[in-house]
Design an enzyme around this catalytic site. Sequence first.
Site, mmCIF file in Angstrom:
data_model
loop_
_atom_site.group_PDB
_atom_site.id
_atom_site.type_symbol
_atom_site.label_atom_id
_atom_site.label_comp_id
_atom_site.label_asym_id
_atom_site.label_seq_id
_atom_site.Cartn_x
_atom_site.Cartn_y
_atom_site.Cartn_z
ATOM 1 N N VAL A 72 62.492 54.566 46.427
ATOM 2 C CA VAL A 72 62.164 55.805 45.698
ATOM 3 C C VAL A 72 60.647 55.996 45.608
ATOM 4 O O VAL A 72 60.167 56.823 44.851
ATOM 5 C CB VAL A 72 62.794 55.754 44.280
ATOM 6 C CG1 VAL A 72 64.307 55.718 44.358
ATOM 7 C CG2 VAL A 72 62.274 54.553 43.475
ATOM 8 N N HIS A 80 68.393 57.399 47.391
ATOM 9 C CA HIS A 80 68.363 57.148 45.950
ATOM 10 C C HIS A 80 67.317 57.982 45.235
ATOM 11 O O HIS A 80 66.916 57.649 44.121
ATOM 12 C CB HIS A 80 68.135 55.646 45.685
ATOM 13 C CG HIS A 80 69.286 54.801 46.147
ATOM 14 N ND1 HIS A 80 69.186 53.440 46.344
ATOM 15 C CD2 HIS A 80 70.547 55.120 46.484
ATOM 16 C CE1 HIS A 80 70.354 52.971 46.760
ATOM 17 N NE2 HIS A 80 71.188 53.970 46.867
ATOM 18 N N CYS A 83 62.251 70.305 29.483
ATOM 19 C CA CYS A 83 62.267 71.256 30.589
ATOM 20 C C CYS A 83 61.699 72.597 30.110
ATOM 21 O O CYS A 83 62.146 73.120 29.067
ATOM 22 C CB CYS A 83 63.702 71.450 31.075
ATOM 23 S SG CYS A 83 63.895 72.799 32.250
ATOM 24 N N PRO A 117 63.356 38.209 55.279
ATOM 25 C CA PRO A 117 63.059 36.769 55.233
ATOM 26 C C PRO A 117 64.222 35.929 54.712
ATOM 27 O O PRO A 117 64.268 34.726 54.901
ATOM 28 C CB PRO A 117 61.864 36.674 54.275
ATOM 29 C CG PRO A 117 61.512 38.037 53.852
ATOM 30 C CD PRO A 117 62.512 38.977 54.390
HETATM 31 P P1 OAD Z 1 66.485 44.317 46.627
HETATM 32 O O1 OAD Z 1 65.393 43.964 45.664
HETATM 33 O O2 OAD Z 1 67.915 44.163 46.242
HETATM 34 O O3 OAD Z 1 66.312 43.500 47.983
HETATM 35 C C1 OAD Z 1 65.060 43.453 48.597
HETATM 36 C C2 OAD Z 1 65.243 42.684 49.903
HETATM 37 O O4 OAD Z 1 63.999 42.687 50.574
HETATM 38 C C3 OAD Z 1 65.649 41.229 49.692
HETATM 39 O O5 OAD Z 1 66.750 40.941 50.542
HETATM 40 C C4 OAD Z 1 64.404 40.445 50.131
HETATM 41 O O6 OAD Z 1 64.766 39.229 50.793
HETATM 42 C C5 OAD Z 1 63.790 41.398 51.109
HETATM 43 N N1 OAD Z 1 62.345 41.263 51.272
HETATM 44 C C6 OAD Z 1 61.435 40.823 50.381
HETATM 45 N N2 OAD Z 1 60.193 40.871 50.919
HETATM 46 C C7 OAD Z 1 60.343 41.379 52.184
HETATM 47 C C8 OAD Z 1 59.452 41.685 53.243
HETATM 48 N N3 OAD Z 1 58.130 41.486 53.126
HETATM 49 N N4 OAD Z 1 59.962 42.194 54.395
HETATM 50 C C9 OAD Z 1 61.293 42.390 54.537
HETATM 51 N N5 OAD Z 1 62.200 42.122 53.564
HETATM 52 C C10 OAD Z 1 61.715 41.615 52.410
HETATM 53 O O7 OAD Z 1 66.198 45.834 47.042
HETATM 54 P P2 OAD Z 1 67.186 46.818 47.783
HETATM 55 O O8 OAD Z 1 68.023 46.123 48.783
HETATM 56 O O9 OAD Z 1 66.353 47.955 48.276
HETATM 57 O O10 OAD Z 1 69.453 51.294 43.859
HETATM 58 O O11 OAD Z 1 68.119 47.349 46.591
HETATM 59 C C11 OAD Z 1 69.053 48.358 46.926
HETATM 60 C C12 OAD Z 1 69.282 49.182 45.707
HETATM 61 O O12 OAD Z 1 69.646 48.329 44.617
HETATM 62 C C13 OAD Z 1 68.046 49.893 45.194
HETATM 63 O O13 OAD Z 1 67.784 51.064 45.914
HETATM 64 C C14 OAD Z 1 68.499 50.226 43.784
HETATM 65 C C15 OAD Z 1 69.230 48.950 43.408
HETATM 66 O O14 OAD Z 1 70.405 49.224 42.726
HETATM 67 C C16 OAD Z 1 69.369 52.249 42.859
HETATM 68 O O15 OAD Z 1 68.461 52.238 42.057
HETATM 69 C C17 OAD Z 1 70.451 53.253 42.884
#
Ligand code: OAD
Length: 250
Positions: free
Chosen positions: A104, A120, A148, A215
């Site tokens: 976001v 999202h 608003c 990673p």
């Molecule tokens: P997470 O915080 O769940 O996962 C982040 C991922 O990025 C993890 O698997 C880390 O291992 C990986 N990571 C960390 N550093 C990294 C790097 N330098 N390069 C590549 N990967 C790296 O975040 P999201 O998967 O985005 O939804 O979470 C998905 C959704 O969960 C979010 O959008 C949010 C939450 O619920 C809503 O808010 C609706």
Amino acid sequence: MTDYPVGLIESLRMARHIVVLTGAGVSAESGVPTFRDAQTGLWAQYRPEDLATPEAFQRDPGLVWAWYAWRRALVEGGKPNPGHFALVELERRVPRLTLITQNVDGLHQQAGSRAVIELHGNIRRTKCSRENLVIDEWVDTGEVPPRCPRCGGRLRPDVVWFGEALPPVALQIAIEASQACDLFFSIGTSALVEPAASLPHLALAQGAVVVEINPTVTPLTSAAMYVLPGPSGQVLPELIRAAWPDRADV
Ligand code: OAD
């Protein structure tokens, strides 16, 4: 420079339509904490799952508004990193690229990616909680959250909260692209949250090559054809240079 699998390099070069799904990990190297990173300071006592909900906003709108103001400040301090710019370069190299993000923070757009599908929402946008319309300006009366200017309803961040539906058009585009692509990247996401977590499986089901860049291991890792276990800010530029060495301007 890492040696990437020849098959992956070939698939990249031959791809007609690439889908990229990103999560918070892509912004980690921009200094924006991932969603499941430990929260810091005042917010250490809260879990995101307990704040990013309609119920939390109903119960304590001022607290939720303040949390997003803190997160917005973190995001505004962040700049796109080499991983974001590599995706802009990839978009130039292939006939078609659909970039779908769960983030976001708006960093893909800031890096120059066009037509970003925000599953999202976007923390930099504010909307009326009553009319569900984006509001760009309002009178700051000191009330938190602000009201608003059209209907007096409380303002809220234009992001998807737990339990809320995703923007239907964005989700439909994401599903159709996943079902049509020949190469699908899952980058920097824990692959836990639906419906985004199902997108790579839609791609797999129609024979696309699925690549994960992360990673750590995720529920997708065992199903991916290629797993590149590194930070996206390093892996993505290297991968682009390996696939198109002629113009190493990434
Ligand atoms: P997470 O915080 O769940 O996962 C982040 C991922 O990025 C993890 O698997 C880390 O291992 C990986 N990571 C960390 N550093 C990294 C790097 N330098 N390069 C590549 N990967 C790296 O975040 P999201 O998967 O985005 O939804 O979470 C998905 C959704 O969960 C979010 O959008 C949010 C939450 O619920 C809503 O808010 C609706």
